[in-house]
Structure formats: C-alpha cells, structure tokens
Design a protein around this motif. Sequence first.
Motif, PDB file in Angstrom:
ATOM      1  N   THR A 149     -49.280  16.788  27.375  1.00 18.99           N
ATOM      2  CA  THR A 149     -49.212  18.177  26.905  1.00 18.99           C
ATOM      3  C   THR A 149     -47.771  18.660  26.732  1.00 18.99           C
ATOM      4  O   THR A 149     -47.551  19.761  26.268  1.00 18.99           O
ATOM      5  N   THR A 150     -46.801  17.854  27.131  1.00 23.09           N
ATOM      6  CA  THR A 150     -45.415  18.327  27.028  1.00 23.09           C
ATOM      7  C   THR A 150     -44.584  17.466  26.098  1.00 23.09           C
ATOM      8  O   THR A 150     -43.370  17.517  26.128  1.00 23.09           O
ATOM      9  N   ARG A 151     -45.272  16.661  25.270  1.00 23.70           N
ATOM     10  CA  ARG A 151     -44.501  15.747  24.432  1.00 23.70           C
ATOM     11  C   ARG A 151     -43.638  16.519  23.435  1.00 23.70           C
ATOM     12  O   ARG A 151     -42.539  16.136  23.102  1.00 23.70           O
ATOM     13  N   ARG A 152     -44.168  17.628  22.955  1.00 24.87           N
ATOM     14  CA  ARG A 152     -43.437  18.371  21.941  1.00 24.87           C
ATOM     15  C   ARG A 152     -42.309  19.185  22.531  1.00 24.87           C
ATOM     16  O   ARG A 152     -42.428  19.734  23.615  1.00 24.87           O
ATOM     17  N   LYS A 153     -41.257  19.261  21.766  1.00 21.91           N
ATOM     18  CA  LYS A 153     -40.099  20.024  22.184  1.00 21.91           C
ATOM     19  C   LYS A 153     -40.484  21.472  22.474  1.00 21.91           C
ATOM     20  O   LYS A 153     -41.165  22.108  21.681  1.00 21.91           O
ATOM     21  N   GLY A 154     -40.035  21.978  23.618  1.00 25.81           N
ATOM     22  CA  GLY A 154     -40.284  23.378  23.904  1.00 25.81           C
ATOM     23  C   GLY A 154     -41.618  23.640  24.576  1.00 25.81           C
ATOM     24  O   GLY A 154     -41.834  24.713  25.117  1.00 25.81           O
ATOM     25  N   SER A 155     -42.521  22.638  24.553  1.00 26.36           N
ATOM     26  CA  SER A 155     -43.847  22.907  25.099  1.00 26.36           C
ATOM     27  C   SER A 155     -43.797  23.068  26.617  1.00 26.36           C
ATOM     28  O   SER A 155     -44.571  23.814  27.198  1.00 26.36           O
ATOM     29  N   HIS A 156     -42.851  22.355  27.242  1.00 24.22           N
ATOM     30  CA  HIS A 156     -42.641  22.449  28.676  1.00 24.22           C
ATOM     31  C   HIS A 156     -42.412  23.910  29.070  1.00 24.22           C
ATOM     32  O   HIS A 156     -43.101  24.467  29.915  1.00 24.22           O
ATOM     33  N   GLU A 157     -41.464  24.508  28.371  1.00 21.54           N
ATOM     34  CA  GLU A 157     -41.107  25.886  28.680  1.00 21.54           C
ATOM     35  C   GLU A 157     -42.257  26.843  28.366  1.00 21.54           C
ATOM     36  O   GLU A 157     -42.528  27.785  29.099  1.00 21.54           O
ATOM     37  N   LYS A 158     -42.935  26.563  27.249  1.00 17.69           N
ATOM     38  CA  LYS A 158     -44.019  27.440  26.828  1.00 17.69           C
ATOM     39  C   LYS A 158     -45.122  27.497  27.881  1.00 17.69           C
ATOM     40  O   LYS A 158     -45.601  28.573  28.253  1.00 17.69           O
ATOM     41  N   LEU A 159     -45.491  26.301  28.381  1.00 21.44           N
ATOM     42  CA  LEU A 159     -46.558  26.246  29.377  1.00 21.44           C
ATOM     43  C   LEU A 159     -46.146  26.967  30.656  1.00 21.44           C
ATOM     44  O   LEU A 159     -46.930  27.706  31.256  1.00 21.44           O
ATOM     45  N   LEU A 160     -44.887  26.737  31.061  1.00 23.96           N
ATOM     46  CA  LEU A 160     -44.423  27.394  32.279  1.00 23.96           C
ATOM     47  C   LEU A 160     -44.407  28.907  32.128  1.00 23.96           C
ATOM     48  O   LEU A 160     -44.775  29.637  33.036  1.00 23.96           O
ATOM     49  N   ASN A 161     -43.961  29.363  30.947  1.00 22.04           N
ATOM     50  CA  ASN A 161     -43.943  30.808  30.712  1.00 22.04           C
ATOM     51  C   ASN A 161     -45.341  31.388  30.798  1.00 22.04           C
ATOM     52  O   ASN A 161     -45.557  32.453  31.377  1.00 22.04           O
ATOM     53  N   GLN A 162     -46.262  30.653  30.215  1.00 20.91           N
ATOM     54  CA  GLN A 162     -47.652  31.088  30.215  1.00 20.91           C
ATOM     55  C   GLN A 162     -48.129  31.310  31.655  1.00 20.91           C
ATOM     56  O   GLN A 162     -48.742  32.321  31.979  1.00 20.91           O
ATOM     57  N   PHE A 163     -47.791  30.334  32.507  1.00 21.50           N
ATOM     58  CA  PHE A 163     -48.192  30.431  33.903  1.00 21.50           C
ATOM     59  C   PHE A 163     -47.427  31.557  34.600  1.00 21.50           C
ATOM     60  O   PHE A 163     -48.003  32.370  35.324  1.00 21.50           O
ATOM     61  N   GLY A 164     -46.125  31.616  34.340  1.00 20.66           N
ATOM     62  CA  GLY A 164     -45.281  32.625  34.973  1.00 20.66           C
ATOM     63  C   GLY A 164     -45.711  34.043  34.617  1.00 20.66           C
ATOM     64  O   GLY A 164     -45.597  34.961  35.425  1.00 20.66           O
ATOM     65  N   GLU A 165     -46.214  34.210  33.385  1.00 19.39           N
ATOM     66  CA  GLU A 165     -46.643  35.543  32.968  1.00 19.39           C
ATOM     67  C   GLU A 165     -48.058  35.866  33.432  1.00 19.39           C
ATOM     68  O   GLU A 165     -48.639  36.863  33.024  1.00 19.39           O
ATOM     69  N   GLY A 166     -48.608  34.989  34.262  1.00 21.38           N
ATOM     70  CA  GLY A 166     -49.918  35.264  34.836  1.00 21.38           C
ATOM     71  C   GLY A 166     -51.064  35.033  33.871  1.00 21.38           C
ATOM     72  O   GLY A 166     -52.174  35.512  34.080  1.00 21.38           O
ATOM     73  N   LYS A 167     -50.807  34.254  32.788  1.00 18.71           N
ATOM     74  CA  LYS A 167     -51.880  34.003  31.833  1.00 18.71           C
ATOM     75  C   LYS A 167     -52.754  32.828  32.262  1.00 18.71           C
ATOM     76  O   LYS A 167     -53.622  32.382  31.518  1.00 18.71           O
TER      77      LYS A 167
END
Length: 799
Positions: free
Chosen positions: A582-600
């Motif tokens: 799920t993190t192969r794509r550039k930026g996806s790492h950050e996107k997923l973490l943000n999603q979690f961090g924002e309580g989504k």
Amino acid sequence: MIAKVIVDVPANQTDRLFDYAIPEAWEEMIEPGMRVVVPFGPRKIQGFVISVVNESEHAKLKEISEVKDVTPVLTKELLDLGFWLTEKTLCYAVSALQAMLPAAMKANVTKTVVLGNKANKEAAWFRMIETGGVKWDEFLSHFSHKELNRAIKNDELEVRYDVKEKTAPKTILSVSSTLTSDELRNEKEKMGNRAMKQQDIISYFIDHGGAVSYKELMDVLDTTRSTIKSLVSKAILKEEEVELYRDPYKGRSFKPSKALELTDLQQNAISPILESIENRNHGTFLIHGVTGSGKTEIYLQSIHRVLEQGKEAIVLVPEISLTPQMVTRFKSRFGSEVAVLHSGLSRGEKYDEWRKIHRKEVKVVVGARSAVFAPFTNLGIIIIDEEHESSYKQEENPRYHARDVAIKRGEHYKCPVVLGSATPSLESYARASKGVYTLIELLERVNKQAMPEVSIVDMREELRSGNRSMFSNDLFDKLKERLEKKEQTVLFLNRRGYSTFVMCRDCGFVVECPHCDISLTYHKMNGTMRCHYCGHEERFPSNCPECESEHIRFFGTGTQRVEEELTKILPEARVVRMDVDTTRRKGSHEKLLNQFGEGKADILLGTQMIAKGLDFPNVTLVGVLAGDAMLHLPDFRASEKTFQLLTQVSGRAGRHLLPGEVIVQSYTPEHYSIEMAADHDFQSFYKREMVTRKQFGYPPFYFLAMVNVSHEELTKTVDVTEKITSFLKSKLSNASVVLGPVASPIPRIKDRYRYQCMIKYKTEPKLNDHLKEIQKHFSKDISRGGLQLTIDTQPYMMM
Ligand code: ADP
Ligand code: ZN
Ligand code: ZN
C-alpha cells in the motif's frame, strides 16, 4: 603535471593508482577529488583524481581526456576517508569513493555555463550567456579552459549540473475497476477455466480498490498491456489519467517551532554534549533514553548551538523512520537550512539535495545511512538516532557501518558524535559502560507519563481453549473497547521471518523454491507462490505434490489477512493498512499516516514501517500479533532484535495525555527478551544477553569476521571454503576461533550454493592482511565470474 587516478574498474588488478598526464590547458584546473575521463585500454572510463604531482616513474603517459567537474566533488577529508574505508572493509578504493557520492553522479549529467553572482558585464562572454546560459562544450569552443576556470573562481560564472532523467509525466495512464468486489467475483466465475491471465487481474481488483497504472499492474502481475486492455474493452475496467505524487516536501511550508524549555533531566543530558561543542573536542555520547524521553529535542538544541558556531550538522535516522513527522520536526526548527536525503527521492532529487550541501546552501542534513558522507567541510556534530538499527550497516561494498564512519569524521572535525536509542546495541552500551563512550541515561518520559502497561498473551493457551483466530480474546476485547471510546489502535505484524508458507496438513510437506533452499511465499493477490530470493513463481497446487492430499493450505499471517479478519470481526472499524503493497507509490506513506492522524481511521495496521517514530496522541492501544516471529532466526542477535522491536512498538502507545496499553501475542511468552521488553527493563536484558554473548563468544566480547563463498557447484563451494578455513586456522592465534566450512542458513540461492567461514577473535592485528591475501588468491576465479567471495569484517546479516 601528472594526475594519480583511481579508475572505475572494480577489480583486484585495477585497484591501484594510475598515472595520467594533465593536458596543459587544464593544469591550473585539475585538483584532487575531481572526476575525470581517461583512456583505459581500448575504452574511455571515469576515474577520480587522488593527487597531482610533478613526476611519474612511467614514461609515455596517456593524457586525461575530459574533466567532469569544475570543483572537486570529494574533499581531501573524504578522499582520506575513502582510503580508510578501503582498508577497514577490504573493498576496492573506487567502490569506497563512489559510495560517498549520489548515484546520479554515475549517470549522464549535462553541464551548462551560467552567470555567477559577480557577473562581469565587460566580459567577452556576457552577451552570450546573459539570456540563460550555454552548454559547457559550446562555451569551450569559444573560450579556453583557463578562462573558464578563472571566471568560476571569481564567481563571475557558474556551472549548473542537470541530471538527465526521463522527465516523469505529471499524469500516468491507469485503470480502475467499474464493478464492486462481488460483481468482479461473478465475472471471474463466468470465465471458468478460461482467460486465467485476465482472472489474475480481476483478483487484483477484488483485493485492491482504486486506480493502478498499467506499468505497475504489468509489473506486479507479470501480465501484458493487451490483457489489461481486453478487460477495458469488456468494461470491467476503465482507463483514467492519474496524477503522480511529487516530492512530498516541495512547496510545503513548515510551521516554525521554537526550542522548548528543557526539563532538568534533559538539561543534564545535553550539558556534556554542549561542552564538547564549546570546547571543540571530539567525544562519542550514547543517549540511552526511553521512548518519549525527549531525545529529539536534545538533538535539535545541540544542532542549534552548532549552527551558532557557523558549523554544520548531520543527522542520521533509519530509512524506515524517515517519516514525514520526523522530517517536519527538523524543517520546522531549521527551515531552509535543512536538506533531506532518503530513498523516496528520485535520483535527480537526491542529486539536487547533495548539490545544496556541496554548495553550502544548507547547514543540516537529515538522511539515511549514506548521508554520513555529506560533503560538509566544517562539521560540528553528527547524530545517529536509533543507533541500534541494522540498516546503518551497508550490506554491499563497501560494507561499512555508519557509526564507525561518523566517529572517524567526528575525530577529524573534533566534534561530538551522539548516538541515541531506547534500546542501544549491546556493542554501544558495552562501550559506554566501559567509558569509551560517554553514557547519558534518560530514563523518564517528558512530563513523567508512565510507560505503557504491557501484557503478554500466550497464544498456545488461546489455541487450547479453542480460539483459532489470530486475535486473542484479550486483544479483541480491548480493540472493541477502543472503538467504543473513539480512541485509536496500532496493530503491528512482524513480517520479518514470518512468511506465508504453503504446507500440507496431512504429510507436513512445505513447498520450496527449486532454485533456493527456502520455502515459497503465498501471494493471495494472484494465487501464486513466489520465492523472495530469486523471483521464481508457481501456481498454488490443488493437491500436495508429495502425498496428493487436497489439504494443502497456506499458513502464516500477512497484513492482508489480518485486515480481512478485522473487517469480519469488527465490521465497523475503519482500518488503514500500511505495508509494501500500500505504500509503493510516492507520497502514499504520508497520505496514509495523515489519514490516521486526522482520525479518519480507528486502526493503523502495518509492518516494520510503523514500528518507529510515529507519535499520535490518540493512540492508547498497541497490539503485536506475532511478538516472537524473529526469535528463531539463525542469528545471534535474534533476542536483541526481538527486544528492540517490542520496545519500539510499545513506545507508540500513550505518549501524551491518555495512558497507553500494549498487548503482545506470542507462542514463547516466557522468553526473556519478551518478558523484559514487557517490563521496559533494558538493564536486565543487557545483563542477561551479555551472559549469552560471552558464553558463545559473540560481540561485544569477541569481534567477528565472515567469509561467504558461493558457486554453482557444491564441491567447488565446499572446496574453496575449506581452503580458506584451513588457511586462516594456520595463520591466526590459538585464542581465535575459525568456524567452517559450514553451509549458510540459506544454503542455496538462485542455484548457487552458499558456504561460510566465521572468525571470532579478540586481537588479530594481521587479520585484514590475511583476508586480503585470500581475496587476491581467488581473484582469477572471481573475475572469470564463477566464484563469489564476500568478506565482511563486521557482519550483521547471518543468513
Ligand atoms: P524521543 O525522541 O526520546 O522519543 P521526543 O523528543 O520525541 O522524545 O519527545 C517526546 C514528546 O515530548 C514530543 O512530543 C516532544 O515535543 C515533547 N517534548 C520533548 N521535550 C520537551 C520539553 N522540554 N518540554 C515539553 N515537551 C517536550
Ligand atoms: Zn502431503
Ligand atoms: Zn528461489
């Protein structure tokens, strides 16, 4: 004038200095540390100028054909460091020099001459360049090298380097499914035994939502464009243009942060480091600080002091914890003074960051292992966070450890080297205990939050009481409780050494790779089994190849399966899954973490990559699904790694106001590394593990060296290892132990047999000379390609 050059031919015969004549036009220009192109036999190759002298003992020298750099890319200090590495790790000099430069430097770089800061309007070239610059070659067809060189030195001209990269398009043609998972399953059923390749693609979309590029899909499923197209024409998939993610930091602004007022404990911890900075003394400091004890704040404030002195700082963090959160902390404090080097950047972007350092446009670099070679010339501190991480050891030539390089550079610049960890390596802690390093202990969290409560669940008991799920009753209850309270959970699945192998339930047969002595891993995505070492792939068998039983199943747990089970038992939970898929794509790492961090999401499920560095205030539960997965690896550091990992993971819980809780599931709950990690008891673990290391003669009581031999023929492999073993036995003292020849823990990879010889010693001043002799002795066999010999003077990988 003569240049002494190391040529880019990594071989025993060419691992020395070659003399070349410097053409007159370049006499003033060529300096040590520049790259040049030289004739070598019938070819032209790249090389590094090591020194410039007046005379050569050889007559009739060939001339340097081309100069690649305008200013040296390696300073005197780095050149010396390269030769030190060569001696220490027994690699070729050219490998060491290249390791210090960004990979793009091996590629084609175009050079453009542009106006410098002190552009001279009177100069003959001004008109020519004024409107944007001209190509290097074109400039030199009008002006001499000397003129160019002088103008560069006076800052009238500058050279811009551009890496040739296939310019990535902004969007990429992708496909996504038009149907729901159930509809996809229907489509697949309709196909029956036909169009298996198309069915693979459908299975992929059953497992993965969203769009995926043609290229990625073709790579992952080993399929063709036309197979994908045929599903598009059936309207099962549709095409779309998807935007590519760019450098996550580009164009971003970071909210500035100010230094926090240090706690008394932090104050005590930082003072010896600041003293070393003030007094311009080298020293190595080991900060043993529990997770959340405020180590990073100490790094930040130490760097601040270094910058006030006009000096520079290197911060190493493991690749895996180069998370946006970590980078943000440095960027917020030091703004545009920071360069970041990590594997997520393209070659060109890495090169750009390197150039910023080289041109002194930044003063701080935060990066993974190779950032230790950052070409600063006025270093004031080197920090290694999570110093116990094995990723600081490079597993190809030069096989160096970043810690050793950091200390070497720290000695040169008379500056402190700071190692930090909640779970220091035994080697470093032993050195600190003996006073070789200065030990700094920070055993309380900032604000004195309690360490999280860790409980261990015996999974054997769960099984006995009839629970066959991968979640213990305890963990399940706690997960539910968190959902109700709207708090978050991190679920950690340790995948290293825990693969999804395929086994027959009747006869116990495990499917192995025909080329490597290792079991195949099941990939649910396309129903195949794959070898992680050579890529060999097979279809999942319907019957056991050994006894023909139909009860052949895959075992082990992948993140995908955990996710599936979670959606079954807790359908209301929103899960973010983070793994290589799920993190192969550039930026996806950050996107997923943000999603979690924002309580989504309620649950962050992931592998190693979520074990470190993350800091989310709402996480109150951490679950570890296979706490002992690494314990049984054939590696003398297995217990240490287990202890470190469990401690790191536990540190993710309860870092803020809410108290945290950790559940570790294990089949060997009584193992000391698990019990002591649960008790947050590093000291006891250290004492206990030191006993084992002493008993079995491992570091830090003994040094190790390892010789690995591999060849297509078993007899040759054994024979060479045998020769090496007996040679070493005859040369080394009786106090040293030479073990071998023995088959490696994975005795065959890609149809090559693998044997090893291990040396345990306390002092062997001549060991490297003997090892070099071995390299030389077998160099013909090696250059003919048949034999592979790797010598590691500080082995970390035991496989
Ligand atoms: P570590 O690197 O040891 O895990 P951090 O430096 O990340 O610890 O600190 C843990 C948390 O405590 C962070 O949120 C950080 O901002 C906060 N913190 C650190 N030092 C202080 C301080 N002196 N005062 C207030 N908060 C602090
Ligand atoms: Zn069977
Ligand atoms: Zn294989």
